[in-house]
Write an enzyme that holds these catalytic residues in place. Structure first.
Site, PDB file in Angstrom:
ATOM      1  N   ASP A 192      29.616   0.072  -9.192  1.00  0.00           N
ATOM      2  CA  ASP A 192      28.372  -0.162  -9.909  1.00  0.00           C
ATOM      3  C   ASP A 192      28.195   0.861 -11.030  1.00  0.00           C
ATOM      4  OD1 ASP A 192      25.637  -1.489  -9.976  1.00  0.00           O
ATOM      5  OD2 ASP A 192      25.060   0.603  -9.702  1.00  0.00           O
ATOM      6  N   GLU A 223      47.245   4.588  -1.978  1.00  0.00           N
ATOM      7  CA  GLU A 223      47.726   5.062  -0.677  1.00  0.00           C
ATOM      8  C   GLU A 223      47.616   3.963   0.380  1.00  0.00           C
ATOM      9  OE1 GLU A 223      45.724   8.551   0.631  1.00  0.00           O
ATOM     10  OE2 GLU A 223      45.980   9.601  -1.282  1.00  0.00           O
TER      11      GLU A 223
END
Length: 502
Positions: A192, A223
């Site tokens: 956002d 990852e």
């Protein structure tokens, strides 16, 4: 799905409060969403993006987050959220959630600590006096005074104090939040107000420090594999916009130019070309968005004389020909589905819901309405709970009174009614998304010769899309008709209609 599933995904936005109510309290929740997962699977979407589901006093519909590691009790529990993620994955649906890094809530533990101890205020923007004359995006001053005399910055509602991203604790907090949800199976984050994190005394948008944040976030996402970061980035400068999509930053960002574009062939082609030329050099996929929880619904917007959208001028109450808007919204849907990249569908868009503009003032909850003194009606009109079935409110949304009232005349727009109508908006979306899943999504396009107010292009798969924005019918190119947003006229494509041909 492939490792790059997000490049061509059809992503369905769920505004949880208004999607489906599972416990009868009038507010949508995780139980309701879980019960409607088969509907979303049958619709043909690849992923669900949820607006904030965290504990919140709801000063701004959940974008004032009190705790980033839990679920708002009105929506359910953390265990229910984990069950939802698992059930969505069983249906091969990815889950994307909102993260709100620009601001917190005045009810958060950090802000309460800051109020109690001035020595703990460096996580936010506190000052002995307002440092500038910035106005809140929701109206009024962006500075609010606390009882001991200091002031804090909030670019949005006073209930949403802005974080100070010069503080390493803020960086660590959000890195931990990303890991918390990745480890629970979330497939990505929509970020956002992604360009607003860093501030100086004179500016708060698109400052350079923000890119270091997203490089680190990208490392974390990588990852976990097959995870996506999506930015809410409102920037008119395409060169600066593209910086967020470099290979070591965000994967995609919302295309607000397309969302705001008028229903005009020349402007749509300009925006499509600009989007493609912005994304191509950096290898990022475009996104195509017609609406969301902040935007006037397409059926109403496209029925107006002015078909653009701007937050500062929502054109609330302007006359709208809903029949015309409905026809154009159908055509726009097939146009957007045919473009290369990922697609977003905001809940209710597939039902052809219009904006609800006659909500009682006492029921409005958007801070835009309150902080503007009622001059801005806010965004509640596109957040009215969905109609699922039945002849009268609450139309299968739940057993209780919905938190925002539904129009009585929505009985013909329920999902139940539209499923049995082969010509309905819902069935257009279902068929369009079915075809799209097999032959569209990621890739490129080639423009075809066309005259007047016509857009025509061919996709990599050989599918041709033709949209007629002109006043009268136009001939179609050779090909087998796969789908059209409206009936043809003696083999010609009528005004405000899109056709797909093989």
């Amino acid at each position: 799905m492939s490792k790059t599933w997000w490049r061509g995904a059809a992503i369905y936005q769920v505004y949880l409060r208004s999607f489906a109510d599972g416990n009868g309290d009038g507010v949508g929740d995780l139980a309701g969403l879980r019960s409607r997962l088969p509907y979303l699977k049958d619709l043909g979407i690849d992923a669900i993006w949820l607006n904030p589901w965290y504990p919140s006093p709801m000063a701004d519909g959940g974008y004032d987050v009190a705790d980033y590691r839990d679920i708002e009790p009105v929506f359910g529990t953390l265990a229910e959220a984990e069950a939802f993620i698992e059930e969505a994955h069983e249906l091969d649906i990815k889950v994307i959630i909102d993260v709100v890094p620009n601001h917190s809530s005045t009810e958060s533990a950090w802000f309460k600590e800051a109020l109690a101890d001035p020595a703990a205020r460096d996580r936010f923007w506190f000052a002995d006096r307002p440092l500038n004359d910035w106005q809140s995006i929701f109206g009024g001053s962006a500075w609010t005074q606390v009882p001991d005399g200091q002031w804090y910055l909030h670019l949005f509602d006073p209930g949403q104090p802005d974080f100070n991203w010069a503080n390493p604790e803020v960086h660590q907090e959000f890195e931990d939040v990303l890991r918390f949800w990745f480890e629970r199976g979330v497939d990505g984050f929509r970020i956002d107000s992604a360009a607003l994190l860093f501030k100086s005394d004179t500016a708060y948008e698109d400052l350079d420090g923000v890119h270091d944040v997203y490089r680190r976030w990208r490392e974390i996402a990588d990852e976990y594999g097959e995870r996506v970061l999506i930015g809410e980035v409102w920037l008119p400068d395409q060169e600066r916009f593209a910086r967020y999509l470099r290979p070591d930053e965000l994967h995609t960002a919302f295309n607000f130019d397309f969302l705001s574009c008028p229903w005009e062939a020349a402007e749509l082609r300009r925006v499509i070309d600009l989007t493609l030329t912005t994304h191509s050099p950096i290898g990022a996929p475009p996104t195509w968005v017609l609406s969301n929880h902040d935007v006037t619904r397409p059926v109403t917007r496209y029925g107006r004389a002015d078909t653009t959208f701007e937050h500062g001028g929502r054109l609330h109450g302007s006359p709208s020909d809903l029949e015309l808007g409905h026809r154009r919204a159908r055509a726009a849907a097939l146009l957007a589905m045919a473009l290369p990249g990922s697609l977003y569908v905001y809940q209710g868009e597939e039902l052809g819901l219009p904006e609800v503009e006659d909500l009682p003032d006492e029921r409005r909850q958007d801070p835009m309405y309150a902080r503007s003194g009622g001059t801005n009606p806010g965004r509640d009109g596109c957040r009215v709970p969905l109609p699922w079935s039945g002849e009268e409110p609450p139309f299968g949304f739940g057993t209780g009174t919905p938190w925002l009232p539904q129009p009585d005349n929505w009985r013909k727009l329920t999902a139940e009614a539209q499923l049995t109508d082969l010509g309905s908006m819902l069935n257009l979306y279902r068929e369009g998304l079915r075809i799209r899943g097999g032959s569209l999504g990621d890739g490129s396009l080639t423009w075809l010769p066309s005259e007047g107010e016509v857009l025509a292009f061919r996709r990599d798969s050989g599918l041709t899309c033709v949209t007629n924005l002109g006043p009268g019918p136009v001939p179609l190119p050779e090909g087998r008709l796969l789908l059209a947003s409206g009936p043809l006229e003696d083999g010609a494509l009528p005004a405000d209609t899109t056709a797909w041909l093989a």
